[in-house]
Scaffold this motif. Structure first.
Motif, PDB file in Angstrom:
ATOM      1  N   LYS A  12       7.149   1.784   2.798  1.00 25.98           N
ATOM      2  CA  LYS A  12       5.856   2.046   2.227  1.00 25.98           C
ATOM      3  C   LYS A  12       5.027   1.575   3.740  1.00 25.98           C
ATOM      4  CE  LYS A  12       5.611   3.335  -1.517  1.00 25.98           C
ATOM      5  NZ  LYS A  12       5.578   3.189  -3.009  1.00 25.98           N
ATOM      6  N   GLY A  13       3.952   2.286   3.779  1.00 22.71           N
ATOM      7  CA  GLY A  13       3.012   1.924   5.005  1.00 22.71           C
ATOM      8  C   GLY A  13       3.281   2.426   6.327  1.00 22.71           C
ATOM      9  N   THR A  58      -1.523   1.249   0.783  1.00 17.68           N
ATOM     10  CA  THR A  58      -0.321   1.287   0.267  1.00 17.68           C
ATOM     11  C   THR A  58       0.277   0.166  -0.549  1.00 17.68           C
ATOM     12  OG1 THR A  58       1.176   0.319   2.174  1.00 17.68           O
ATOM     13  CG2 THR A  58       0.764   2.764   2.044  1.00 17.68           C
ATOM     14  N   HIS A  59       1.018   0.394  -1.464  1.00 18.55           N
ATOM     15  CA  HIS A  59       1.481  -0.752  -2.441  1.00 18.55           C
ATOM     16  C   HIS A  59       2.901  -0.699  -2.654  1.00 18.55           C
ATOM     17  CE1 HIS A  59      -2.530  -1.842  -3.817  1.00 18.55           C
ATOM     18  NE2 HIS A  59      -2.669  -0.513  -3.731  1.00 18.55           N
ATOM     19  N   PRO A  81      -1.324   9.288  -1.959  1.00 17.85           N
ATOM     20  CA  PRO A  81      -0.303   9.429  -1.029  1.00 17.85           C
ATOM     21  C   PRO A  81       0.106  10.885  -0.563  1.00 17.85           C
ATOM     22  CG  PRO A  81       0.564   8.529  -3.170  1.00 17.85           C
ATOM     23  CD  PRO A  81      -0.844   9.098  -3.299  1.00 17.85           C
ATOM     24  N   HIS A  82      -0.556  11.884  -1.026  1.00 16.57           N
ATOM     25  CA  HIS A  82       0.086  13.079  -0.505  1.00 16.57           C
ATOM     26  C   HIS A  82       1.517  13.225  -0.908  1.00 16.57           C
ATOM     27  CE1 HIS A  82      -0.053  16.634   2.237  1.00 16.57           C
ATOM     28  NE2 HIS A  82       1.155  16.366   2.240  1.00 16.57           N
ATOM     29  N   ASP A  83       1.843  12.909  -1.911  1.00 16.34           N
ATOM     30  CA  ASP A  83       3.222  12.956  -2.588  1.00 16.34           C
ATOM     31  C   ASP A  83       3.280  14.146  -3.890  1.00 16.34           C
ATOM     32  OD1 ASP A  83       2.455  11.483  -4.292  1.00 16.34           O
ATOM     33  OD2 ASP A  83       3.873   9.684  -4.049  1.00 16.34           O
ATOM     34  N   TYR A 141       8.210  13.889   4.694  1.00 15.73           N
ATOM     35  CA  TYR A 141       8.489  12.581   4.290  1.00 15.73           C
ATOM     36  C   TYR A 141       7.531  11.883   5.285  1.00 15.73           C
ATOM     37  CZ  TYR A 141      11.522  13.510   0.133  1.00 15.73           C
ATOM     38  OH  TYR A 141      11.836  14.090  -0.868  1.00 15.73           O
ATOM     39  N   LYS A 195      -7.094   4.357   7.328  1.00 19.74           N
ATOM     40  CA  LYS A 195      -5.925   4.387   6.752  1.00 19.74           C
ATOM     41  C   LYS A 195      -5.684   4.411   5.314  1.00 19.74           C
ATOM     42  CE  LYS A 195      -3.443   3.237  10.928  1.00 19.74           C
ATOM     43  NZ  LYS A 195      -2.292   2.449  11.538  1.00 19.74           N
ATOM     44  N   LYS A 196      -4.635   5.097   4.693  1.00 19.54           N
ATOM     45  CA  LYS A 196      -4.488   4.722   3.433  1.00 19.54           C
ATOM     46  C   LYS A 196      -4.035   3.381   2.942  1.00 19.54           C
ATOM     47  CE  LYS A 196      -3.592   9.599   2.654  1.00 19.54           C
ATOM     48  NZ  LYS A 196      -2.870  10.537   1.905  1.00 19.54           N
ATOM     49  N   ASN A 227       1.415   3.610  -5.452  1.00 15.50           N
ATOM     50  CA  ASN A 227       0.477   4.301  -4.350  1.00 15.50           C
ATOM     51  C   ASN A 227      -0.576   5.160  -5.079  1.00 15.50           C
ATOM     52  OD1 ASN A 227       1.081   2.788  -2.160  1.00 15.50           O
ATOM     53  ND2 ASN A 227       2.373   4.536  -1.287  1.00 15.50           N
ATOM     54  N   ASN A 231      -0.767   7.637   8.929  1.00 17.33           N
ATOM     55  CA  ASN A 231      -2.144   7.382   8.227  1.00 17.33           C
ATOM     56  C   ASN A 231      -2.216   6.433   7.263  1.00 17.33           C
ATOM     57  OD1 ASN A 231      -4.929   7.609   8.681  1.00 17.33           O
ATOM     58  ND2 ASN A 231      -5.025   9.192   7.323  1.00 17.33           N
ATOM     59  N   GLU A 232      -1.177   5.687   7.039  1.00 18.01           N
ATOM     60  CA  GLU A 232      -0.946   4.736   6.067  1.00 18.01           C
ATOM     61  C   GLU A 232      -1.037   3.308   6.691  1.00 18.01           C
ATOM     62  OE1 GLU A 232       1.682   6.250   2.560  1.00 18.01           O
ATOM     63  OE2 GLU A 232       2.667   4.874   3.943  1.00 18.01           O
ATOM     64  N   ALA A 233      -1.706   2.444   5.876  1.00 22.60           N
ATOM     65  CA  ALA A 233      -1.687   0.996   6.345  1.00 22.60           C
ATOM     66  C   ALA A 233      -0.521   0.255   5.766  1.00 22.60           C
ATOM     67  CB  ALA A 233      -3.192   0.421   5.637  1.00 22.60           C
ATOM     68  N   GLU A 263       5.009   3.851  -9.109  1.00 22.42           N
ATOM     69  CA  GLU A 263       4.633   4.216  -8.201  1.00 22.42           C
ATOM     70  C   GLU A 263       3.205   3.818  -7.759  1.00 22.42           C
ATOM     71  OE1 GLU A 263       6.749   5.797  -5.761  1.00 22.42           O
ATOM     72  OE2 GLU A 263       5.098   5.336  -4.639  1.00 22.42           O
ATOM     73  N   PRO A 296       1.773  -2.216   3.354  1.00 27.37           N
ATOM     74  CA  PRO A 296       1.709  -2.605   1.959  1.00 27.37           C
ATOM     75  C   PRO A 296       0.637  -3.746   2.030  1.00 27.37           C
ATOM     76  CG  PRO A 296       3.635  -2.101   2.572  1.00 27.37           C
ATOM     77  CD  PRO A 296       3.030  -2.449   3.726  1.00 27.37           C
ATOM     78  N   VAL A 342       4.741  12.436   6.392  1.00 30.99           N
ATOM     79  CA  VAL A 342       3.194  12.459   5.870  1.00 30.99           C
ATOM     80  C   VAL A 342       3.088  12.057   4.572  1.00 30.99           C
ATOM     81  CG1 VAL A 342       1.326  14.101   5.414  1.00 30.99           C
ATOM     82  CG2 VAL A 342       3.178  14.538   7.194  1.00 30.99           C
ATOM     83  N   SER A 343       4.062  11.976   3.606  1.00 27.62           N
ATOM     84  CA  SER A 343       4.001  11.605   2.234  1.00 27.62           C
ATOM     85  C   SER A 343       4.016  10.196   2.180  1.00 27.62           C
ATOM     86  CB  SER A 343       5.006  12.424   1.355  1.00 27.62           C
ATOM     87  OG  SER A 343       5.026  11.741   0.085  1.00 27.62           O
ATOM     88  N   GLY A 344       3.455   9.639   0.916  1.00 30.37           N
ATOM     89  CA  GLY A 344       3.522   8.115   0.704  1.00 30.37           C
ATOM     90  C   GLY A 344       4.687   7.595   0.144  1.00 30.37           C
ATOM     91  N   LEU A 345       5.778   8.646  -0.486  1.00 31.45           N
ATOM     92  CA  LEU A 345       6.690   8.027  -1.128  1.00 31.45           C
ATOM     93  C   LEU A 345       7.845   7.651  -0.059  1.00 31.45           C
ATOM     94  CD1 LEU A 345       8.031   8.721  -4.047  1.00 31.45           C
ATOM     95  CD2 LEU A 345       9.703  10.129  -2.815  1.00 31.45           C
TER      96      LEU A 345
END
Lengths: 317, 175, 929
Positions: free
Chosen positions: B158-159, C138-139, C104-106, B146, C135-136, C153, B163-165, C151, B167, B148-151
């Motif tokens: 979120k964010g 996100t939303h 998002p790698h999910d 979790y 960077k990725k 992203n 490696n996430e920006a 979802e 939201p 690493v994952s975007g969920l």
């Protein structure tokens, strides 16, 4: 020997042979273990010798089951036949100059007769089981034994020629100068192979080839009846070993030690050799087995007979 | 004929030489063999470094299993994580091939160097999640899916994953 | 047909297709995202890039080709393309990489995984590593209602969702927002998606942005779902569905492609309503009521014994069938009870309307259209129906048919219809004419040229006026009839839609009169006029075909209830169909009431013997849709508990009784055969699907995909000894993963999957051409196929249609005419048991216009009591309703005492509690989302 002594010796012999066969099962497994770089049964008793007892108990306590589709009388009779035939074979074995049940002048023929009887056991067992694997095993066994019987007998004729007698005692005594394995090397070779085939041990255990036939002729057998087959096989092994020693390695002959000891020592070594063969050589295909018998062994045995006969004639002449 | 005879004699001689070579087997229950950490034995479910269960019930182990001995049902936890409501391995069918471990995207399912799983009753070979779950990350100490994952889950918005920006504000026109 | 060369191989392709369509039709794998066979091309995703060469020399010289988008390139004779040459595949790989920059790698926790078009295309193009180091993006997600999970992203901005939702389905509340790499697809604020077709986003989205929410929370991968071809039972349209089952639960319903019926899309009632199969109200065991009024569970043999005993001897048996049960079950019930004692399960009004619809369709000179035909209509007149709520899939089709104007304009400019953006730009707001005459506002008003809100009788009068205009009998100044008539007359394929919603026979007759007038006036080169009559339930038309006109209705049975000893009710909740007084009279007079149903309905709760019936997902059956298409549904999973298919209970009973007609019936197919022999109108039902003898490559068709997992562990908690897989002796499908899911008839397609194509986009591998019929043929058999023999019937077509219009509607003081307000969620019985729709069901209400409201001195939210304790409903003020009419929510609890077309007195309810305002759900279960 008096009659009473003979009877006592006979009983001791039966007990010894059966007991020896039982111990042999354990001994073979240990020896195989050594040659295959593993341990073998070593848990029960010293060196695992009580494994024999455990196996026996297990086999005895198993359900004595006859398949409903089998021919019951023959099914029960078959395993006893092999044991009886093999035990009878021991009657002519000369353990020492005066330790043998009976010294008949056709001792060798008697031995050959008895080993040939064993085929009935296997064949009947296979037929009576009413099972395709058992039937195939029985048929193979019949063909194999009939084929190898021929030159088994022929291979021994050289020995008979050299000793001039069918009596086993005479044969042993005839070797006091030179054991027959030197002049009869070819004979020994042929007899060795035929002997393995007769006792259908590895590598010639085609009647019970596990990979193709489940367990061959004794697929349906279990418990004591199965034990009888195994007993017969090990008795056969011992008998063949005794005969090899008697016919080719001078029987009880040997310096310093008592003759009986010599005899058993030699037998022991031959048995070890048989186990080594089992360990080392893979099972041939059925057609290979038959072509070996008829195309190589029979001519070899005849050649041996011819040469021995020629030499014997020339020496006499 | 002679050639094959020679070959057979060589074989017999070679085998005979083994009378003097060392035994490969050991006295098993008393003497334990060394099993590498990557030995493929009993399967466990591990937890992530934070102590939460790693399995996200993605079903990839189940589909990778050549003997179809894994069954599970996904559920969603209060905190947004996916988790297996039940996770069952029928070890009486398992062939310890390790495909499930290969397939697992979260390092949750791992094979251990324990192979001593004998039972008198085959039913006891059916392991449920509580039998499989261990309290530790197993061979992989640092991986946390979790992170690493975007969920988004509770405690990781979120964010906040790797490696996430932050939201995006949809109402802004700034680049 | 143009011949094109792709990678040195010549192919002849269909004129006018684009290259992507052509490639897929030829079985070549070309990746794509934004193109959809029903929505055309916009060239947005750049994924279907191929190389086009100027000529052969160019091709031989190499490296002179140019990259073009397959979906935007029309095939022309002699064109030379390469799918892999000149770095086209490299280009596509790079495109996927850039689309995936923010992914998002999910996948493990994504409900699309395993049937994801993005996954498939990524593998197909060979993309693996993300080279970009930034960077990725996100939303934040939005709450989009209880059905759709968002979802954002995962989005790859292909624009399929908004193109579907806005352009195709006519939704207004989903849009692309923000710019550049911030593009966001969602609503202006959180809230339930308004469109009744929003569920299709789940299938349209190539990745996991929109997923089925009830599936997300109880998820199984596509490869783990056991499925079978099924038919939606929530309205009469008969859309084809693919329900998926795992661990004994229905997990989801996907669309099953049928080019003539539902095509690629379902409505939300059909997609999400089938979860009633998992309802707590399902009954699992037979129950027998003891003297204390309690039910005791009995075993099925006892139950059968009880059933047989009740039917034996001198007992007067009567039976009530059901328009939501299969033809086969109804046929057996009719056999059991005898023709005079068998009611098809309608109330008197429903029965006369169903019979009328059948006879009008049989005798009409107009064509009975399939949905595909409806989409081709270029002038439409709807009489008295709010189709979005009564036959939703037809409403979606009508949104396509009004675009025929745009296609006509495009054809003039030699634009292909798949040039989506161009065609839409060209037409702007120009649409084919659609006229709505309804009692209330409808969801199609936004695309209608004219909307007329009239009382039912006035709708019929307008219809007759239009018919007279068409046949030239009336003067031309009569508006609006003249405008409508002219539009219909100038159309090539005019379509008239009416139905039973208003409970008014005159409306349907007026519609038939228009259709016939059009058919008679048609000039030679124009297509035929089309007449579509909607009915309320899945098998309404089948029941009308099975039973003669004079079969007793529920009211008729109630009249002679004292003569009935045993009443058997098959899958029918009588309390929904007739006023409680009538039903009580019926049920209390009979000695033994036996109810066979899948759900614990109020009717079942009053029975002496309750028998658990299998639902549509556990049994097989044939139902006849409103266009007269007989379609077979198949069990998705084995029956659980002691449930059995209704036909199985009835057949066992007939066998026990030694009924002569049951002597040759041993299995399901025999019933179908016997039914088709006994009832000439149902002759074709045996052709709805192959019988149980059908084998594909020597074996049955598997219900489970090749990757079905957990076979040796699913039941291991019960016993480690795996049972043999259940045998299915009744159908050509098997509960196994072994077998071939290819080349079989279209009615036996249990799932779509093709190597490399795990998503539902694999469908094109099963079609003869993209968007065309299935390779195995279209599922179902039309029983009312009058397309061939129209000419013979034109002569005598007029006789069935009453030619006189009813009197104009007069509002009478103190009495209001009851008219229907249909709701997509709630008006249908079965889907209202579905727990994922529970949040969307609203309480019953009554709509009146403000003049009536002030007369009654009520405001929005007050209570009104109707008649003498008939009902007490919440008031909604709606000025589109004609004065003197009151629209009540049909099919929703609290309104079952009311009859359509009845006049009742209204009175402000004194002790009415204003319903508490439901809490607005602002977020999707927590701040983290």
């Amino acid at each position: 020997m008096s009659d009473l002594n003979t009877i006592i010796f006979g009983l001791v012999l039966i007990g010894g042979a059966v007991g020896g066969a039982a111990v042999l099962t354990w001994f073979e497994r240990r020896l195989l273990g050594i040659w295959q770089d593993r341990l073998g049964p070593n848990r029960l008793g010293p060196f695992g010798i009580l494994q024999v007892l455990a196996d026996m108990l297990k086999l005895l306590s198993k359900d004595d089951w006859v398949p409903p589709f089998a021919d019951k009388v023959v099914f029960v009779f078959a395993p006893t036949a092999i044991v009886v035939a093999m035990l009878l074979g021991f009657a002519v074995v000369p353990f020492s100059p005066d330790l043998m049940i009976i010294d008949i002048n056709i001792g060798l023929l008697f031995f050959l007769g008895m080993t040939s009887l064993a085929v009935y056991s296997v064949l009947l067992g296979g037929l009576a089981s009413n099972n395709k694997y058992a039937l195939l095993g029985g048929l193979r066994s019949a063909a194999q034994m009939v084929s190898y019987e021929v030159f088994m007998g022929l291979s021994l004729m050289g020995v008979v020629m050299l000793s001039g007698s069918f009596s086993l005692r005479d044969i042993v005594e005839a070797q006091s100068d030179m054991w027959f394995f030197i002049p009869q090397f070819l004979g020994l070779y042929v007899f060795l192979i035929a002997g393995i085939a007769e006792s259908h041990r590895l590598p010639f255990d085609l009647p019970e080839a596990e990979h193709e036939l489940t367990a061959g002729f004794h697929t349906e057998y279990g418990g004591m009846k199965f034990a009888m087959f195994m007993l017969g096989e090990y008795l056969g092994l011992m008998l063949i070993s005794c005969m090899i020693v008697t016919l080719f390695f001078g029987g009880w002959l040997g310096p310093w030690l008592p003759p009986v000891v010599w005899f058993f020592l030699k037998v022991f070594i031959v048995i070890c050799f048989f186990i080594l063969l089992r360990c080392a050589i893979p099972r041939p295909r059925y057609d290979q087995l038959m072509s070996l018998g008829w195309k190589y062994m029979l001519p070899l045995a005849l050649l041996n007979l011819l040469v021995t006969g020629a030499i014997a004639l020339s020496m006499e002449g | 004929m002679l050639k094959s005879l020679r070959s057979q004699l060589t074989t017999i001689w070679t085998i005979l030489q083994h009378s003097f070579s060392r035994c490969e087997t050991v006295q098993y229950p008393e003497q334990k063999p060394y099993l590498a950490p990557r030995y493929r034995g009993r399967i466990v479910l591990t937890t992530d470094p934070d102590g939460d269960e790693r399995c996200v019930a993605c079903n990839l182990c189940a589909v990778a299993c050549p003997v179809d001995c894994i069954a599970l049902q996904q559920g969603t936890r209060e905190d947004g994580r996916w988790y297996p409501e039940f996770f069952r391995i029928n070890f009486s069918r398992c062939i310890m091939c390790g495909m499930c471990e290969e397939a697992c995207p979260t390092n949750a399912i791992q094979l251990t160097p324990d192979f001593e799983m004998c039972e008198y009753d085959r039913q006891n070979m059916v392991y449920e999640k509580e039998h499989l779950q261990i309290d530790g990350p197993g061979k992989y100490h640092d991986y946390n899916f979790y992170r690493v994952s975007g969920l988004a889950i509770k405690g990781k918005d979120k964010g906040e994953a790797q490696n996430e920006a932050q939201p995006i504000d949809v109402k802004s026109l700034l680049p | 047909m143009p011949v094109i060369t792709i990678d040195n191989q010549e192919y002849s392709v269909k004129e006018g297709d684009n290259l992507l369509q052509a490639c897929l039709g030829l079985g070549l794998d070309l990746p794509y995202f934004c193109w959809h066979p029903d929505m055309g091309s916009i060239g947005a995703c750049r994924q279907c890039a191929v190389v086009q060469y100027q000529n052969t020399e160019d091709y031989r010289a190499g490296s002179r080709g140019r990259i073009v988008m397959g979906c935007m390139t029309q095939v022309t004779d002699g064109a030379i393309f390469s799918l892999n040459g000149d770095k086209a595949s490299e280009f596509r790989k790079t495109i996927v990489e850039s689309l995936m920059l923010n992914h998002p790698h999910d996948c493990p926790v994504c409900a699309e995984g395993g049937e994801c078009h993005l996954q498939d295309m990524t593998v197909m193009t060979g993309h693996r590593d993300r080279h970009y180091r930034g960077k990725k993006n996100t939303h934040r997600n939005q709450y989009l209602g209880p059905l759709i999970h968002h979802e954002m992203n995962r989005c790859i901005t292909c624009y399929r969702c908004t193109r579907y939702y806005n352009n195709y389905a006519g939704g207004k509340d989903l849009a692309a927002m923000a710019a550049h790499d911030h593009v966001y697809f969602g609503r202006h604020q959180e809230g339930v998606l308004e469109s009744e077709f929003a569920g299709n986003l789940v299938e349209v989205c190539p990745t996991g942005v929109f997923t089925d929410k009830s599936l997300v929370n109880d998820y199984s991968r596509k490869w783990d779902l056991q499925s079978a071809p099924s038919v939606c039972t929530h309205c009469a349209v008969g859309c084809n569905t693919l329900p998926g089952e795992r661990y004994g639960k229905l997990k989801r319903v996907h669309n099953r492609y049928n080019d003539e019926v539902n095509g690629y899309f379902l409505c939300d009632r059909g997609r999400f309503g089938a979860k009633f199969v998992n309802s707590d109200k399902r009954i699992n065991n037979p129950g027998l009521r003891d003297e204390h009024g309690r039910y005791n569970i009995i075993d099925p043999h006892q139950a059968l014994h009880q059933l047989v005993e009740a039917c034996q001897g001198d007992n007067n048996i009567a039976a009530i069938g059901s328009p939501r049960a299969s033809v086969e079950a109804n046929f057996l019930l009719k056999t059991l009870a005898g023709e005079q004692h068998y009611s098809p399960g309608f109330n008197a009004q429903e029965q006369s309307l169903a019979q009328l619809a059948l006879s009008l369709q049989q005798h009409s000179a107009a064509t009975i259209p399939s949905i595909k035909d409806i989409e081709c209509a270029d002038a439409i007149f709807i009489l008295g129906e709010d189709l979005t709520h009564s036959a939703p899939r037809i409403a979606l089709a009508l949104r396509q048919s009004v675009r025929n104007k745009a296609y006509a304009l495009a054809a003039e400019l030699k634009l292909q219809p798949w040039q989506d953006a161009a065609v839409r730009n060209l037409a702007q707001d120009q649409r084919s004419p659609l006229f709505v005459a309804a009692v209330t506002d409808t969801r199609l008003d936004d695309i209608a040229e004219q909307c007329h809100h009239l009382a039912p009788d006035d709708i019929a009068r307008l219809g007759y006026a239009v018919a007279e205009q068409i046949s030239g009998k009336a003067n031309a100044s009569d508006e609006p009839a003249n405008t409508i008539a002219q539009a219909l007359l100038s159309a090539q394929r005019p379509l008239i839609i009416a139905g039973s919603s208003c409970g008014n026979a005159a409306i349907m007759q007026a519609a038939a009169a228009i259709a016939d007038a059009l058919a008679l006036r048609k000039n030679e080169n124009a297509g035929n006029s089309m007449l579509c009559l909607t009915l309320p339930e899945a098998n309404s038309l089948g029941q009308a075909m099975l039973s003669p006109n004079e079969a007793p209705s529920i009211e008729a049975l109630a009249e002679r209830a004292y003569k009935i000893d045993t009443l058997i009710v098959l899958e029918n909740d009588l309390f929904r169909r007739a006023p409680a007084a009538v039903v009580d009279k019926l049920l209390q007079s009979v000695t033994t009431l036996i109810v066979l149903d899948s759900l614990e309905t109020p009717t079942l709760a009053t029975s002496q013997l309750a028998l658990p019936a299998a639902s549509v997902a556990e049994s097989e059956g044939t139902i006849v849709s409103l266009e007269g298409r007989a379609q077979r549904y198949f069990p998705v999973s084995e029956c659980q508990g002691e449930r059995r298919a209704s036909w199985a209970w009835l057949l066992a009973c007939l066998k026990e009784l030694g009924h002569p007609e049951a002597a040759n019936i041993h299995r399901f197919d025999d019933i179908t055969l016997a039914c088709s022999a006994a009832q000439p109108m149902l002759k074709g039902i045996t052709l709805a699907a192959p019988d149980h003898f059908y084998r594909n490559a020597g074996v049955k068709i598997p219900r489970q995909p090749q990757r079905y997992s957990g076979r040796t562990a699913m039941r291991a908690n019960v016993s480690v000894h795996e049972p043999k897989q259940t045998e299915d002796d009744e159908t050509a499908l098997a509960y196994t993963m072994e077998g071939l899911n290819r080349h079989q008839p279209g009615s036996l397609l249990p799932f779509v999957w093709s190597p490399g194509w795990n998503s539902n986009q694999s469908l094109h591998k099963f079609q003869t051409e993209t968007g065309g019929p299935l390779k195995g043929g279209t599922a179902g058999k039309r029983l009312l196929d009058n397309r061939q023999n129209n000419n013979n019937q034109q002569k005598n077509s007029q006789q069935a249609v009453a030619t006189t219009a009813p009197a104009a509607f007069q509002a009478s003081a103190g009495q209001w005419l009851l008219v229907p307000r249909q709701r997509i969620f709630g008006s249908d019985e079965l889907s209202s048991y579905s727990d994922n729709l529970a949040e969307l069901l609203s309480d019953a209400s009554i709509e009146i216009n403000s003049a009536d409201a002030s007369l009654l001195q009520v405001k929005n939210g007050d209570g009104l009591s109707l008649g003498e304790n008939l009902a007490c409903l919440r008031v909604v003020i709606n000025n589109t309703i004609p004065q003197g009419c009151a629209a009540y929510s049909v099919g929703i609890a609290g309104t079952f005492n009311l009859t359509l077309g009845q006049r009742v007195s209204l009175q402000k309810a004194s002790d009415w509690q204003r319903p508490k305002q439901a809490d607005v759900i602002a977020s999707d279960g927590g701040a983290h989302v």
